[in-house]
Design a protein around this motif. Sequence first.
Motif, PDB file in Angstrom:
ATOM      1  N   LEU A 175       0.740  -0.921  -0.473  1.00  0.00           N
ATOM      2  CA  LEU A 175       0.225   0.390   0.463  1.00  0.00           C
ATOM      3  C   LEU A 175       0.707   1.259   0.399  1.00  0.00           C
ATOM      4  O   LEU A 175       0.781   1.829  -0.887  1.00  0.00           O
ATOM      5  CB  LEU A 175      -0.641   0.347   0.839  1.00  0.00           C
ATOM      6  CG  LEU A 175      -1.815   1.212   1.090  1.00  0.00           C
ATOM      7  CD1 LEU A 175      -2.639   1.398  -0.277  1.00  0.00           C
ATOM      8  CD2 LEU A 175      -2.362   1.338   2.578  1.00  0.00           C
ATOM      9  N   ILE A 176       1.577   1.243   1.222  1.00  0.00           N
ATOM     10  CA  ILE A 176       2.708   2.819   1.087  1.00  0.00           C
ATOM     11  C   ILE A 176       3.855   2.786  -0.639  1.00  0.00           C
ATOM     12  O   ILE A 176       3.838   3.836  -1.263  1.00  0.00           O
ATOM     13  CB  ILE A 176       3.430   2.726   2.022  1.00  0.00           C
ATOM     14  CG1 ILE A 176       2.676   2.234   3.210  1.00  0.00           C
ATOM     15  CG2 ILE A 176       4.724   3.587   2.354  1.00  0.00           C
ATOM     16  CD1 ILE A 176       4.102   2.052   4.630  1.00  0.00           C
ATOM     17  N   LEU A 177       4.030   1.521  -0.964  1.00  0.00           N
ATOM     18  CA  LEU A 177       4.415   1.394  -2.023  1.00  0.00           C
ATOM     19  C   LEU A 177       3.352   2.270  -3.642  1.00  0.00           C
ATOM     20  O   LEU A 177       4.158   2.944  -4.198  1.00  0.00           O
ATOM     21  CB  LEU A 177       5.359   0.215  -2.724  1.00  0.00           C
ATOM     22  CG  LEU A 177       6.321   0.651  -4.063  1.00  0.00           C
ATOM     23  CD1 LEU A 177       6.970   1.576  -3.619  1.00  0.00           C
ATOM     24  CD2 LEU A 177       6.766  -1.138  -4.011  1.00  0.00           C
ATOM     25  N   PHE A 178       2.714   1.599  -3.244  1.00  0.00           N
ATOM     26  CA  PHE A 178       1.310   2.057  -4.413  1.00  0.00           C
ATOM     27  C   PHE A 178       0.903   3.435  -4.045  1.00  0.00           C
ATOM     28  O   PHE A 178       0.786   4.664  -5.295  1.00  0.00           O
ATOM     29  CB  PHE A 178       0.424   0.726  -4.179  1.00  0.00           C
ATOM     30  CG  PHE A 178      -1.088   1.723  -4.875  1.00  0.00           C
ATOM     31  CD1 PHE A 178      -1.056   1.484  -6.059  1.00  0.00           C
ATOM     32  CD2 PHE A 178      -2.458   2.348  -5.091  1.00  0.00           C
ATOM     33  CE1 PHE A 178      -1.631   0.905  -6.838  1.00  0.00           C
ATOM     34  CE2 PHE A 178      -3.415   2.523  -5.625  1.00  0.00           C
ATOM     35  CZ  PHE A 178      -3.130   2.307  -6.533  1.00  0.00           C
ATOM     36  N   VAL A 179       0.990   4.570  -2.888  1.00  0.00           N
ATOM     37  CA  VAL A 179       0.259   5.338  -2.303  1.00  0.00           C
ATOM     38  C   VAL A 179       1.597   6.209  -3.266  1.00  0.00           C
ATOM     39  O   VAL A 179       1.517   7.675  -4.221  1.00  0.00           O
ATOM     40  CB  VAL A 179       0.697   5.852  -1.356  1.00  0.00           C
ATOM     41  CG1 VAL A 179       0.534   7.377  -1.777  1.00  0.00           C
ATOM     42  CG2 VAL A 179      -0.702   4.905  -0.814  1.00  0.00           C
ATOM     43  N   ILE A 180       2.766   6.099  -3.266  1.00  0.00           N
ATOM     44  CA  ILE A 180       4.019   7.201  -3.678  1.00  0.00           C
ATOM     45  C   ILE A 180       3.929   6.546  -4.932  1.00  0.00           C
ATOM     46  O   ILE A 180       4.371   8.074  -5.850  1.00  0.00           O
ATOM     47  CB  ILE A 180       5.156   5.858  -2.716  1.00  0.00           C
ATOM     48  CG1 ILE A 180       5.225   6.459  -1.451  1.00  0.00           C
ATOM     49  CG2 ILE A 180       6.774   6.767  -3.616  1.00  0.00           C
ATOM     50  CD1 ILE A 180       6.479   5.451  -0.614  1.00  0.00           C
ATOM     51  N   CYS A 181       3.943   5.672  -5.539  1.00  0.00           N
ATOM     52  CA  CYS A 181       3.713   5.319  -7.212  1.00  0.00           C
ATOM     53  C   CYS A 181       2.251   6.499  -7.711  1.00  0.00           C
ATOM     54  O   CYS A 181       3.115   7.242  -9.186  1.00  0.00           O
ATOM     55  CB  CYS A 181       3.112   3.925  -7.631  1.00  0.00           C
ATOM     56  SG  CYS A 181       5.258   3.165  -7.726  1.00  0.00           S
ATOM     57  N   VAL A 182       1.257   6.160  -6.649  1.00  0.00           N
ATOM     58  CA  VAL A 182      -0.011   7.323  -7.408  1.00  0.00           C
ATOM     59  C   VAL A 182       0.785   8.755  -7.735  1.00  0.00           C
ATOM     60  O   VAL A 182       0.274   9.429  -8.581  1.00  0.00           O
ATOM     61  CB  VAL A 182      -0.416   6.862  -6.626  1.00  0.00           C
ATOM     62  CG1 VAL A 182      -1.858   8.494  -7.163  1.00  0.00           C
ATOM     63  CG2 VAL A 182      -1.520   5.262  -7.075  1.00  0.00           C
ATOM     64  N   VAL A 183       1.147   9.305  -6.506  1.00  0.00           N
ATOM     65  CA  VAL A 183       1.788  10.566  -6.272  1.00  0.00           C
ATOM     66  C   VAL A 183       2.452  10.781  -7.522  1.00  0.00           C
ATOM     67  O   VAL A 183       2.444  12.226  -7.657  1.00  0.00           O
ATOM     68  CB  VAL A 183       1.970  11.181  -4.738  1.00  0.00           C
ATOM     69  CG1 VAL A 183       2.297  12.118  -4.866  1.00  0.00           C
ATOM     70  CG2 VAL A 183       1.201  10.615  -3.789  1.00  0.00           C
TER      71      VAL A 183
END
Length: 489
Positions: free
Chosen positions: A365-373
Motif C-alpha cells: 500500500l505504501i509503495l502504491f501510494v508513492i507511485c500514484v503521487v
Amino acid sequence: MAVTGDKQEPPPVDEGVLRPQPTSEGEVEVPYSIYTSKEKWLIVAMVALAGFYSPLPANIYFPAIPTIARAFHKSNDAINQTVTIYLVFQGISPMLWGPISDRYGRRLVYLVCLSILVASSIGMALCPTDRFWLLLFLRCFQSGGSASTIALGAGVIGDISTSRERGGYFGMFNLGPMLAPCIAPAMGGALSQGLGWRSIFWCIVIMVAACLLCIALFLPETLRSIAGNGSIPVPRRLRAIVPLVGCKATQEAFDPESRTKPKHSVNPFVLFTYPDVIVLLSFTGIVYAVNYTITATISSAFAKNYPHLSETVLGLCYLPVGAGMIIGSTMTGKMLDWEYARIKANADDKFTIEYARLRIMPFYLILFVICVVAWGWTIQAKAHMAVPLILGVFLGWTSMGILNSTMTLNIDILQSRSSGATACTNLVRCSLGAILISVIDRMVNAWGDGWTYTFWGGICALLLPLMFLEIKMGPKWRMKREAAEKEQT
C-alpha cells in the motif's frame, strides 16, 4: 482453538496420482479435492482465460470511439454512453450470475455467459450505423455476458483449493482480468486502424468462441454441492465432453460425503451487512478505481504531454503496466501461500487467516501510494517518458499485490459463497471506477495532474487503518457470523 478460513485443511497433494493421506491415528483422510496440483493449475488456467474476456470488450473498444462516432454520426460524448452503460451492467450482472452459479453450478453458467458474449458481439459487428439504439442495447448484453467470468472463476478456485494453496491460484487467475486493460487498447487501435471498427467485434467473437469451446470440452463441474471433491458423478449436461482432469484419482479418494448440502441462492446484497466484508470491499474498490483511472488515461495523458508519439506507440505504453501486473500476480500468489504456511506453523492456536493474508499489505500500500503521487507530478512536469513508464511497472505490481491479497481473503472467509462474494467485489470496484473515470478529467483541469493524484494517493493512504482494523476485528466478526449461521441450520 484455531481460527482459520477453512473448515477442513487436507494434507499436501502428490503431484502425480492423487492418493488419500493417512492421519496420525492411521485413518485414511479423503482429500479436499481429487485433482492433482497440475490438474488444478490447468483448471485455473482455463478460468483465467475466461476472466480475460471480462474487461476485454470494454478496453479494446476505447481506441475506436472516435471512428465509431463518425460512423454513427454521433458525438464522442454520445458514444461514451456505450461505455457508461457497459460499466453499469458490468457491475450489476455478476450479482445475478454469481449466486446462480453457487446454486446450479459453474460450468453451465460459464457456457451461457460466453454464448451471450459471442452472440452480442456478432450483433455489434453487424449493427447498422443508423441504429444507435441497437448499439446501446447490444452493449448491455455484451457486458452482461462478459462481466461474470471473474465471479465464476473465483467460485471455481474456492471449490478446488484450500487456504494454504489459494493465494497462488488466485494470483494466476487475476492475470487474465488485469492484463486485458493493458493489452486490449493496443489491439483495438491496430484493428480499427487497419481493418475498420467492425473488426474489433469480429476479433472478440473469434477469441471468445475459442474460449467457449475450451470450457465446453475440458472444464469439469466443480461446485461442491454438486460434485463434492470432484469424485461424485454429475448429470451428463454438466460433464466435460473430454474428461481431461480427475482421471488419476484412486478409488479411495472418492467421497460422496464431500458433497455439501445444497442451499437456496443467497441474495449477495446480504454480504454488504458483514463488517469484515465491507472493509475488504472498500479496500479493493478504492485501489482498483484509482489504478483503473491511471490505466484508462495513459493514452490521453501521453498524447497530451508527448505529442510526437504515434497511435501504435501510445498503445505500447500500456505494456509496462501489464508487465508489472505479471510480476505482481506471480510474486504475490507465491508469497501469500508461503506466508500462510509459515505463520500457521509458528502461530499455534493464535493463527488467523486475516493476519496471514494482510501482513505484507502495508508494504504494497505504501509503495502504491508513492507511485500514484509520483505519477501525477511526473505527468504534470512532462518528465522524460521513461519515468512514467517505469512507474507503470510499479503501479501494476503493487496494485496486483493489494488486489490479490484482499480478494483471496474475501474467498477465504466466504468460501461457500465465493461467486457471490466476488460479484459484490465487482459491483463495488466497477461502480467506484465509473465514478472516478467520470470526474477525473474535471479534477485534472481544475487542479492539475500533480494535485489530483496526490489527493487520490492520500485517499488510498487512509486505507491503512482499515487493514489493521480487519486484522484485529475480522476474526471476531467472522466467528460471530459463522456461529449465527450454524444456529440457523
